[in-house]
Design an enzyme around this catalytic site. Structure first.
Site, PDB file in Angstrom:
ATOM      1  N   HIS A  89      -3.883   5.731   3.604  1.00  0.00           N
ATOM      2  CA  HIS A  89      -4.584   4.502   3.245  1.00  0.00           C
ATOM      3  C   HIS A  89      -3.872   3.272   3.786  1.00  0.00           C
ATOM      4  CE1 HIS A  89      -6.304   1.297   0.696  1.00  0.00           C
ATOM      5  NE2 HIS A  89      -7.376   2.049   0.718  1.00  0.00           N
ATOM      6  N   SER A 148     -11.593  -1.914  -0.441  1.00  0.00           N
ATOM      7  CA  SER A 148     -10.254  -1.887   0.141  1.00  0.00           C
ATOM      8  C   SER A 148     -10.319  -1.960   1.657  1.00  0.00           C
ATOM      9  CB  SER A 148      -9.509  -0.617  -0.269  1.00  0.00           C
ATOM     10  OG  SER A 148     -10.067   0.511   0.349  1.00  0.00           O
ATOM     11  N   ASP A 203       0.849  -1.198   0.000  1.00  0.00           N
ATOM     12  CA  ASP A 203       0.000   0.000   0.000  1.00  0.00           C
ATOM     13  C   ASP A 203       0.881   1.244   0.000  1.00  0.00           C
ATOM     14  OD1 ASP A 203      -2.422   1.715   0.661  1.00  0.00           O
ATOM     15  OD2 ASP A 203      -3.284  -0.282   0.805  1.00  0.00           O
TER      16      ASP A 203
END
Length: 484
Positions: free
Chosen positions: A245, A410, A214
Site C-alpha cells: 500500500h 486512499s 503508510d
C-alpha cells in the site's frame, strides 16, 4: 481514543495479464481479469497498563524521566517503567512519554495528572488491521471496438454498517465500471489532471519535501529517484514495505516511470508506521509526527483514519503539524454512500479531506459523505470533504515494479497530495504566502463543481490542477467562506 482505524485501501484490486505493446494510452484488451474483493478495517484496543503522558512543552528524555519520577514518588507501592522510544525521534526533545504502570495504576495515573507540567494522561492503544477478501477469476475478454479496447467488470463491495449491537459487514453488489467508463480510463492519472502542462513549464516537485505515512517503501525501487529518507517507527527491524500500500501511494505522488506520479522530483520521506503483521500504536504516530515537524516537511499524506475524534493527543498533534506549515492531506474514508461517515483526521478543519470520484466524474459509491459530526448535537456539522479527485481504477506502482490498479479514497488522497507538491514547486518563488490555509483556499476556489452532486458528497468540487496554479500564482492573503 483511536477506537478504529481504517486504512482506506483499495476496494477493488485488479490484476491484468496482457501485452501493452499495442496500447499506449488505454487499458489492455484480450485480458483475463482477477478481482480481489476486499474490506479492510482497523480495530483498536487499549494496551494493559500503558499510558501516554502528554506534557505542556518539549523536554529532553532525562527531564521527562525526572518529571515522571517526581509525580509518582508519593504513590505507595507503584512500580513504573518508562518505555523506550527506539526510533529516529528518540534523540530529540519530546512532548510525551509512554509509561507502563505495574500496579496501583489508578492512583499512578491520578498522580501523573496532578503534575504541573503534565497536560493529560491517556491509554496507549494498539491498532490491528483485519482484511476480509476473496478472489474470483474472470473470463478472458477478447473485446475490441475499432481502435479502442473495452473491458467490463463487476465489482462487489463490503460496506461497514454501524448498529447498536456492533459493527457488521454487509455485502452489496453493484456495477462499478461500465464499458464506456473503462474505454475512458487514462493510462496515467496525471494526464487526466493535465499535470503534463506544468511539467512542460519546468515544474515537477523539485525542492518539495513530501512525507508518506503508510506501510513503508522497498529499497531501490525502480520508480523513484529522490527517496530522501526512509524511517521505521515500528518495533520491526526493517524499512521495507511488505504489504504494497505504501509503495502504491508513493508511486501516485512521485513515480518517475511506468505509472507516473505528479511530482517525480519531490523529495520523498517515507514513514513506516505499520508492521508486516499490520499492527501500529498511537505513540508511534506521535513520535513520527514530531519527526516530520523536525524535518520541516512541506506536504504530508495520511491515507488512514478512524471515526474517533476524541483522541486528543492525536488530534492536537495534527493541529501542531499544520501550525508548523505542514500541508496535511487525508482520505475521508470508504464508508459511503452513508452520510456522516467521515473519518479523522480528514474531517478536521486544518486538514484537506479528500473524497473519491471515477473517471466519468461521478462520486464513487464507497466515498464517505459529510457532514462532520464533531459539533453535533450542540451545533451544525461542517462541509466535508473539501475536494474530490480520482480514486477508482487508478494505476500506481507495484511492490516490485510495474503497475497495479487500486480504488478507494486512499488512492484519491495521494492524487491530491502529489498535485499539491507539484503546485508548491510551481509557486516556490512565493513560498512566503504558501501554507496550509492558502493551499486549501486555492484548491477550494479553483475546484470544478460537479453537476447534480450535493456539497456533502463533493465538498467544493473536483480538483482542477491548472486553475489552482493560476489562483496560487496570484494569491493574496484573505478570508474565505466555506461553503461559498
Amino acid at each position: 481514543m483511536l477506537l478504529r482505524f481504517l486504512l482506506h485501501a483499495s476496494i477493488a484490486f485488479v490484476a491484468v495479464s496482457a501485452n501493452y505493446a499495442d496500447c499506449d494510452d488505454a487499458l489492455p484488451y484480450n485480458a483475463t481479469i482477477t478481482t480481489s474483493e476486499a474490506a479492510i478495517e482497523y480495530t483498536s484496543s487499549p494496551v494493559d497498563k500503558e499510558y501516554i503522558v502528554t506534557f505542556k512543552g518539549y523536554y529532553t528524555s532525562l527531564a521527562v524521566q525526572r518529571y515522571i519520577a517526581s509525580a509518582l514518588r508519593r504513590v505507595d507501592g507503584v512500580f513504573w517503567w518508562l518505555m523506550p522510544r527506539a526510533n529516529p525521534a528518540a534523540d530529540y526533545p519530546t512532548d510525551f512519554a509512554l509509561v507502563q504502570l505495574g500496579n496501583n495504576a489508578t492512583e499512578g495515573v491520578e498522580a501523573l495528572k496532578r503534575h504541573r507540567l503534565v497536560k493529560r494522561v491517556t491509554p496507549q492503544r494498539m491498532v490491528t488491521r483485519t482484511i476480509h477478501s476473496r478472489e474470483s477469476r474472470g473470463m478472458p475478454l477478447p473485446c475490441r471496438e475499432g481502435d479502442t479496447p473495452c473491458w467490463t467488470l463487476n465489482w462487489k463491495s463490503r460496506k461497514t454498517a454501524r448498529h447498536n449491537s456492533g459493527v457488521s459487514l454487509i455485502e452489496a453488489e453493484e456495477s462499478f465500471l461500465t464499458r464506456k467508463l473503462l474505454r475512458a480510463v487514462p493510462r496515467q492519472v496525471t494526464s487526466a489532471l493535465q499535470a503534463d502542462v506544468l511539467w512542460s513549464m519546468g515544474f515537477s516537485g523539485k525542492g518539495i519535501k513530501v512525507a508518506i505515512f503508510d506501510t513503508g517503501l522497498p529499497s531501490n525501487h525502480p520508480h523513484f529517484k529522490k527517496v530522501k529518507d526512509r524511517s521505521n517507527w515500528t518495533d520491526e527491524k526493517t524499512l521495507d514495505d511488505e504489504l504494497g500500500h505504501g509503495t502504491f501511494v508513493a508511486g501516485v505522488i512521485a513515480s518517475d516511470s511506468d505509472c507516473l506520479g505528479f511530482a517525480p522530483e519531490a523529495e520523498l520521506h517515507v514513514f513506516r508506521v505499520f508492521t508486516n503483521n499490520q499492527v501500529s500504536y498511537t505513540s508511534w504516530f506521535l513520535d513520527a509526527f514530531n519527526y516530520a515537524i523536525l524535518k520541516k516537511i512541506n506536504v504530508l499524506n495520511l491515507s488512514i483514519g478512524g471515526p474517533d475524534f476524541m483522541d486528543l493527543p492525536f488530534v492536537e498533534k495534527v493541529w501542531e503539524l499544520t501550525a508548523n506549515g505542514i500541508i496535511m492531506v487525508s482520505a475521508i474514508g470508504n464508508d459511503g454512500p452513508l452520510y456522516g461517515t467521515l473519518n479523522n483526521p480528514a474531517d478536521q478543519m486544518d486538514v484537506i479531506g479528500v473524497g473519491g470520484i471515477n473517471f466519468e466524474d461521478k462520486i464513487a459509491r464507497f466515498s464517505s459523505r459529510g457532514m462532520t459530526t464533531w459539533e453535533l448535537p450542540f451545533g451544525y456539522g461542517r462541509v466535508k470533504p473539501d475536494i474530490v479527485s480520482y480514486g477508482s481504477g487508478v494505476r500506481g506502482s507495484g511492490l516490485k515494479g510495474g503497475c497495479r490498479s487500486l480504488s478507494g479514497t486512499s488512492v484519491a488522497s495521494p492524487v491530491v497530495a502529489g498535485a499539491i507538491a507539484l503546485l508548491y514547486s510551481a509557486v516556490s518563488h512565493r513560498s512566503d504566502v504558501v501554507n496550509p490555509a492558502s493551499m486549501k483556499q486555492s484548491l477550494i476556489a479553483s475546484a470544478h463543481r460537479l453537476q447534480d452532486v450535493n456539497m456533502f458528497e463533493q465538498g467544493h468540487g473536483k480538483l482542477d490542477l491548472l486553475r489552482a496554479y493560476h489562483v496560487l500564482n496570484t494569491y493574496k492573503p484573505q478570508a474565505s467562506l466555506s461553503p461559498s
